[in-house]
Structure formats: structure tokens, C-alpha cells
Enzyme design. Structure first.
Site, PDB file in Angstrom:
ATOM      1  CE  LYS A  25      -3.818  -1.922   2.784  1.00  0.00           C
ATOM      2  NZ  LYS A  25      -4.929  -1.757   1.825  1.00  0.00           N
TER       3      LYS A  25
ATOM      4  NE  ARG B  80     -10.823 -10.226  -1.557  1.00  0.00           N
ATOM      5  CZ  ARG B  80     -11.162  -9.342  -2.497  1.00  0.00           C
ATOM      6  NH1 ARG B  80     -11.460  -9.739  -3.721  1.00  0.00           N
ATOM      7  NH2 ARG B  80     -11.210  -8.060  -2.203  1.00  0.00           N
TER       8      ARG B  80
END
Length: 458
Positions: free
Chosen positions: A238, A312
Site C-alpha cells: 500500500k 478474503r
């Protein structure tokens, strides 16, 4: 925890009066000190506003609370007034039904929240005498659950890693005589949780699966929460700005612990299970890579299209375990996608559900509780966007569209169609302060789900 709510006061209490714009017109027409003061103060009874009315000696005689055009007060009507009003004790003068009495008491309690772990707050707060007819069990359970959720999210990652999150769950279990088991590190591979281990193995803070169980009667309800205690993005790193709030990436775990606390404190009749995959998505020489293929608890193989879609991956192992025992209901919470925030903003939680009746009940309770969630579709044609040429599926789609939907469709692969399941993609954070909702960690959808569970087990 008192939440600035008291049974009575040794000192004189100041009365609180609710008033809407229509009633204000009649009050202004009356002769006397109150009408004159309200007029001179240019009080308009706007929703959320208040006006202090003095007596002849200059002391506060009463307070009028604006309702705008509404007839009845709601959850946020008194929220924040514990700080806005002068220190002292206050009591509602109006007669309220149980629903309104509980709502305003809960709003007051939520507004009294402060995060003081690292910085003392010595400001004195006002107190409210418990409104008559308020359901104290529900108010205190929800306020306690929200406080736990907020505290966990607000705690920075240096003090809230996978181990500390497991400790918080164990402490909660001890408080309510629940059972809490934790699988740590390479034991995850032995126990067949390969995806959880793979995501967390690069950190020197070992990954783990937290498994809390409580109750032996009633419907089987399993809560699953994303516990990524800090998310660097992994090798798909990020930006600095994107990493700034990643202490909140365990917000899903905070939500299911807060919800579990509310359920257990209320002693709702159910067989509750809470599963939290707790990891840190770090960067090191053994970090999982883009294009790796990893195994999952269900046996499906997953090609890693992006290491920053790690939530996920850990959730899918936990959901597979949740579904294995065939519960009556599975609910998962996760700070999963920026796409959900683009679609709905930061206040509304996105809900995906494989059962229309369940979705309708959740939506109804969310509106009634002033805790709105919004259903987005599990649009099956988008499932092909997760296809992989070398594995059963990819963890991301190949394009920039419908990111929240494809993430939910990925998770749906790990829950059987017959199992009622809802997935909440939430922000878990207030970017700015509002009455009752201070800047920082926030419980979104917690009150709605609690109300549905309470109805379900009653």
C-alpha cells in the site's frame, strides 16, 4: 460501566423537554419566562439543538431539546449531550414509550464514550437519570458491545496484534464463562487452515485462529470476523496514505467480539460461536507472492491476484469451518473493500446475503435501530471474473469494477447455498465526529444484527 446513566441523583436534577417545531410555535405564543427566553434565544427546535432556560436566580431551570419535524426522539437525540451540557444531573420530563426511552438512553451512553488508553481525559460529563421504561439490559448490552468494538479498533497495532486480539477474546470468554481455543502458527497447517497461515506467516507475530463458544441451547449462530491486525498490503504494498488507518483492518473481528459481548450480557438463548482469523499482513522474505497458488480449508485452490486482497483469504478458511458444523446462521463482518465505501460511503455498511428472508429481516431491523445497512447483490454473472486458468479461482477479479461484489462472491464459494449467510463489508471508522459517534473506531450494523438475533431467539 455506568455510561453516565444513573438511578437517581443526590443533587437537584434539571429537566429535559423534547420539542418539535410545531410545538415550539405554541410555546412561543405563551406568556411567561420560558416562551420569552426561547424566543430571545432564537431557538428553532432544529434536530439536535438545545436551549438552556434559566430561572429567576440564573440557575438552569430546564433544557429544551429540538426534534426538528419529528414527533418522537430517536437514538441520536441526546447523543453527545453528556459533553455539551454543563456538568450536573438531568432527567427527562416527558413520558416515553419503551422503544423511545431505550433509544435515547442508548444514544446518551454511546455519546459518553471516550478512548483514554494513552491520554487522560479529565473533562467532567453530565449524567442522565435512567428514563422510565428503558430496557436497561438491552441498553447496557449494546453500549458495552459498542465500547468493546470501538476500543479494539482504536488501539494501535503495536498493542493490538494477533496475540493481543486473542487475549481480548479470551478475557471476554472468561467474563461470560465461554470456551475460547486458539490455534497458533504452524499448528494452523496441522489443523488445516492453510490460507490463514499463508497470509500471516511473513510476520514475526504468529497468525492464529480464535474460536469462542458459548451457550448450549437455541439456534446455532456463528459469527466470523476479519482480524487483520495491520495490513501493509503485502508485496503489493500500500501507499503511505493507504496504510495510515490500517490498524482498523481488524474491525470485523472487533465487531463480532462486540456483538458476542452484547448477546452474552443479555443472556440470549442461542449456541454462539465466534471465529476470528487473526493475522498481520507483513512484508518479509517468506511473504506470499502475487501469482502464488494457495490451498484452503475447503480444498479449493486460489491463485493470488493481489496480496492486498488478503482479508478474503483468511476469511475463507474461517467460513469453511463455520459452515462445516451446519449452523442456523452465519454472519461475517469485514473491512474488506474500498469499493463498498465508494458505493455507499463510510456510514452505510454493505450487506450481501444468500437468503432473501434473512436480508429483509436485517434491513428492517437496521432501519428500526437507526443503524442502517444496505443490501448489494451477489450478482452471479460476475463470478466468472474470479476465474483462474491454473487454480479453482482467483482472489481478485481482473478489472476495476464491482470490487465489493466480486469479493462477496469469492466468500460465497466457501458457504453452502443451504446455509443462511450474510456478509457485511464495513468501514468500522468515523472519519469525523458527530453526536454520539466520535472520530475513530465505530460499530456499524451491530445494533441491527443484535435486534435480529434477539427476535430470532425470543
Amino acid at each position: 460501566m455506568s455510561f453516565q446513566l444513573i438511578d437517581s441523583s443526590d443533587k437537584q436534577t434539571v429537566s429535559l423537554h423534547f420539542i418539535n417545531k410545531t410545538a415550539l410555535e405554541g410555546k412561543l405564543a405563551e406568556k411567561g419566562l420560558v416562551g420569552s427566553w426561547l424566543g430571545a434565544s432564537k431557538f428553532l427546535a432544529e434536530e439536535g439543538s438545545f436551549c438552556l432556560v434559566p430561572n429567576a436566580t440564573g440557575q438552569i431551570e430546564c433544557v429544551f431539546i429540538g426534534l426538528g419535524n419529528e414527533e418522537d426522539p430517536g437514538i441520536w437525540t441526546l447523543a453527545g449531550l453528556s459533553e455539551s451540557l454543563p456538568a450536573g444531573s438531568y432527567q427527562i420530563a416527558d413520558s416515553l414509550a419503551e422503544e423511545q426511552a431505550s433509544a435515547v438512553a442508548l444514544g446518551w451512553a454511546l455519546g459518553s464514550y471516550r478512548f483514554t488508553r494513552y491520554k487522560e481525559d479529565t473533562r467532567e460529563q453530565a449524567t442522565l437519570v435512567w428514563p422510565e421504561k428503558a430496557d436497561r439490559t438491552v441498553v447496557l448490552s449494546l453500549a458495552s458491545g459498542a465500547q468493546l468494538t470501538r476500543d479494539l479498533i482504536n488501539t494501535p497495532s503495536n498493542d493490538m496484534g494477533p496475540e493481543e486480539l486473542a487475549t481480548a477474546a479470551s478475557q471476554l470468554a472468561g467474563e461470560y464463562e465461554a470456551e475460547c481455543n486458539v490455534i497458533v502458527g504452524e499448528d494452523l497447517l496441522t489443523a488445516n487452515y492453510p490460507a490463514i497461515y499463508t497470509v500471516g506467516m511473513a510476520s514475526d507475530r504468529a497468525p492464529r485462529l480464535i474460536d469462542l463458544r458459548w451457550g448450549d441451547k437455541g439456534p446455532k449462530i456463528t459469527l466470523v470476523g476479519k482480524g487483520v491486525c495491520f495490513d501493509t498490503g503485502g508485496l503489493d504494498l500500500k501507499s503511505a496514505a493507504g496504510m495510515l488507518l490500517m490498524k482498523k483492518d481488524m474491525g470485523g473481528a472487533a465487531h463480532v467480539l462486540g456483538l458476542a459481548a452484547a448477546i452474552m450480557q443479555s443472556n440470549l438463548t442461542c449456541q454462539l460461536r465466534v471465529l476470528i482469523p487473526a493475522v498481520e499482513n507483513a512484508v518479509s522474505g517468506n511473504a506470499f507472492r502475487p501469482s502464488d497458488v494457495i490451498k484452503t480449508r475447503k480444498g479449493l485452490t486460489v491463485e493470488v491476484g493481489n496480496t492486498d486482497a488478503e482479508g478474503r483469504l483468511v476469511l475463507c478458511d474461517a467460513l469453511a469451518e463455520a459452515d462445516r458444523t451446519k449452523p442456523d446462521l452465519i454472519l461475517d463482518f469485514a473491512t474488506l473493500t474500498g469499493a463498498a465505501r465508494v458505493a455507499l460511503g463510510t456510514d452505510l455498511g454493505a450487506m450481501f446475503c444468500n437468503d432473501d428472508e434473512l436480508a429483509d429481516r436485517l434491513r428492517r431491523h437496521s432501519v428500526e435501530q437507526g443503524d442502517e445497512i444496505w443490501r448489494l447483490p451477489l450478482h452471479k454473472p460476475y463470478r466468472k471474473l474470479l476465474d483462474s486458468k491454473i487454480a479453482d479461482l482467483n482472489n481478485v477479479s481482473g478489472g476495476p469494477y464491482a470490487g465489493a461484489i466480486t469479493a462477496a462472491l469469492y466468500l460465497a464459494e466457501f458457504v453452502e447455498k443451504e446455509t443462511p449467510w450474510a456478509h457485511f463489508d464495513i468501514m468500522a471508522y468515523n472519519m469525523s465526529a458527530r453526536p454520539g459517534r466520535p472520530e475513530g473506531g465505530e460499530a456499524i450494523g451491530l445494533r441491527a444484527v443484535y435486534a435480529m438475533v434477539k427476535e430470532m431467539v425470543s
